[in-house]
Design an enzyme around this catalytic site. Sequence first.
Site, PDB file in Angstrom:
ATOM      1  N   ILE A  32       0.827  -1.205   0.000  1.00 30.82           N
ATOM      2  CA  ILE A  32       0.000   0.000   0.000  1.00 30.82           C
ATOM      3  C   ILE A  32       0.870   1.269   0.000  1.00 30.82           C
ATOM      4  O   ILE A  32       0.418   2.339  -0.401  1.00 30.82           O
ATOM      5  CB  ILE A  32      -0.962  -0.027   1.217  1.00 30.82           C
ATOM      6  CG1 ILE A  32      -2.192   0.796   0.943  1.00 30.82           C
ATOM      7  CG2 ILE A  32      -0.269   0.366   2.509  1.00 30.82           C
ATOM      8  CD1 ILE A  32      -3.332   0.563   1.929  1.00 30.82           C
ATOM      9  N   GLY A  92      12.333  -3.553  11.659  1.00 33.40           N
ATOM     10  CA  GLY A  92      11.375  -2.825  10.828  1.00 33.40           C
ATOM     11  C   GLY A  92      10.066  -3.572  10.623  1.00 33.40           C
ATOM     12  O   GLY A  92       9.181  -3.096   9.912  1.00 33.40           O
ATOM     13  N   HIS A  99       5.946 -12.174   6.054  1.00 34.49           N
ATOM     14  CA  HIS A  99       5.797 -11.694   4.674  1.00 34.49           C
ATOM     15  C   HIS A  99       7.145 -11.442   4.038  1.00 34.49           C
ATOM     16  O   HIS A  99       8.100 -11.039   4.699  1.00 34.49           O
ATOM     17  CB  HIS A  99       4.927 -10.431   4.605  1.00 34.49           C
ATOM     18  CG  HIS A  99       5.368  -9.346   5.542  1.00 34.49           C
ATOM     19  ND1 HIS A  99       5.090  -9.367   6.893  1.00 34.49           N
ATOM     20  CD2 HIS A  99       6.077  -8.218   5.325  1.00 34.49           C
ATOM     21  CE1 HIS A  99       5.599  -8.295   7.462  1.00 34.49           C
ATOM     22  NE2 HIS A  99       6.218  -7.576   6.527  1.00 34.49           N
ATOM     23  N   HIS A 101       8.975  -9.140   1.207  1.00 33.35           N
ATOM     24  CA  HIS A 101       8.881  -7.976   0.325  1.00 33.35           C
ATOM     25  C   HIS A 101       9.621  -8.332  -0.963  1.00 33.35           C
ATOM     26  O   HIS A 101      10.755  -8.839  -0.907  1.00 33.35           O
ATOM     27  CB  HIS A 101       9.586  -6.764   0.927  1.00 33.35           C
ATOM     28  CG  HIS A 101       8.974  -6.231   2.186  1.00 33.35           C
ATOM     29  ND1 HIS A 101       8.176  -5.109   2.215  1.00 33.35           N
ATOM     30  CD2 HIS A 101       9.071  -6.648   3.466  1.00 33.35           C
ATOM     31  CE1 HIS A 101       7.818  -4.856   3.463  1.00 33.35           C
ATOM     32  NE2 HIS A 101       8.344  -5.778   4.250  1.00 33.35           N
TER      33      HIS A 101
HETATM   34  P1  AMP Z   1       6.986  -4.748   7.514  1.00 34.04           P
HETATM   35  O1  AMP Z   1       7.334  -3.332   7.922  1.00 34.04           O
HETATM   36  O2  AMP Z   1       8.158  -5.562   7.028  1.00 34.04           O
HETATM   37  O3  AMP Z   1       6.195  -5.456   8.594  1.00 34.04           O
HETATM   38  O4  AMP Z   1       6.058  -4.609   6.240  1.00 34.04           O
HETATM   39  C1  AMP Z   1       4.697  -4.354   6.318  1.00 34.04           C
HETATM   40  C2  AMP Z   1       4.301  -3.776   5.002  1.00 34.04           C
HETATM   41  O5  AMP Z   1       2.898  -3.862   4.884  1.00 34.04           O
HETATM   42  C3  AMP Z   1       4.646  -2.290   4.822  1.00 34.04           C
HETATM   43  O6  AMP Z   1       5.503  -2.128   3.692  1.00 34.04           O
HETATM   44  C4  AMP Z   1       3.296  -1.615   4.618  1.00 34.04           C
HETATM   45  O7  AMP Z   1       3.336  -0.564   3.691  1.00 34.04           O
HETATM   46  C5  AMP Z   1       2.448  -2.772   4.135  1.00 34.04           C
HETATM   47  N1  AMP Z   1       1.013  -2.661   4.370  1.00 34.04           N
HETATM   48  C6  AMP Z   1       0.390  -2.309   5.511  1.00 34.04           C
HETATM   49  N2  AMP Z   1      -0.945  -2.361   5.357  1.00 34.04           N
HETATM   50  C7  AMP Z   1      -1.160  -2.774   4.077  1.00 34.04           C
HETATM   51  C8  AMP Z   1      -2.335  -3.024   3.302  1.00 34.04           C
HETATM   52  N3  AMP Z   1      -3.564  -2.857   3.812  1.00 34.04           N
HETATM   53  N4  AMP Z   1      -2.186  -3.421   2.021  1.00 34.04           N
HETATM   54  C9  AMP Z   1      -0.953  -3.581   1.496  1.00 34.04           C
HETATM   55  N5  AMP Z   1       0.186  -3.379   2.178  1.00 34.04           N
HETATM   56  C10 AMP Z   1       0.090  -2.970   3.446  1.00 34.04           C
END
Ligand code: AMP
Length: 113
Positions: A32, A92, A99, A101
Amino acid sequence: MPEETIFSKILNGEIPCKEVYSDDLCLAFRDIEPQAPTHILLIPRKTIRSLKEAEDQDKKLLGHLLFISSKIAQQEGLDNWRTVINTGKESGQTVFHLHLHIIGGRPLLWPPG
Ligand code: AMP
């Protein structure tokens, strides 16, 4: 009961996402808040809080995620990309559902901040 996260809500359809790949083990969708022209998140359907909580029985799933992340990157037309797994708050990690990235589409600096 596993704790609810934004990603568990995406998996059960409560929150929408821009899906790019799905199979019986995992789901990929666009981040997002993209940090690069391509920024995709790949998550297992199984609730695992982080890589730290992955168990012996998850080995095959972890291999699947890594393999699929490469397929997705190539499907996106990337020749160079970075696969990142943040583990724990200080790394982070903000969403406590494992997940990957998949980040690409611009030169990426090393070491990361
Ligand atoms: P992390 O910081 O490694 O836990 O990554 C979490 C990621 O989830 C971040 O890059 C956010 O931008 C992403 N994120 C949070 N909410 C959403 C959402 N509703 N849809 C897509 N990505 C999201």
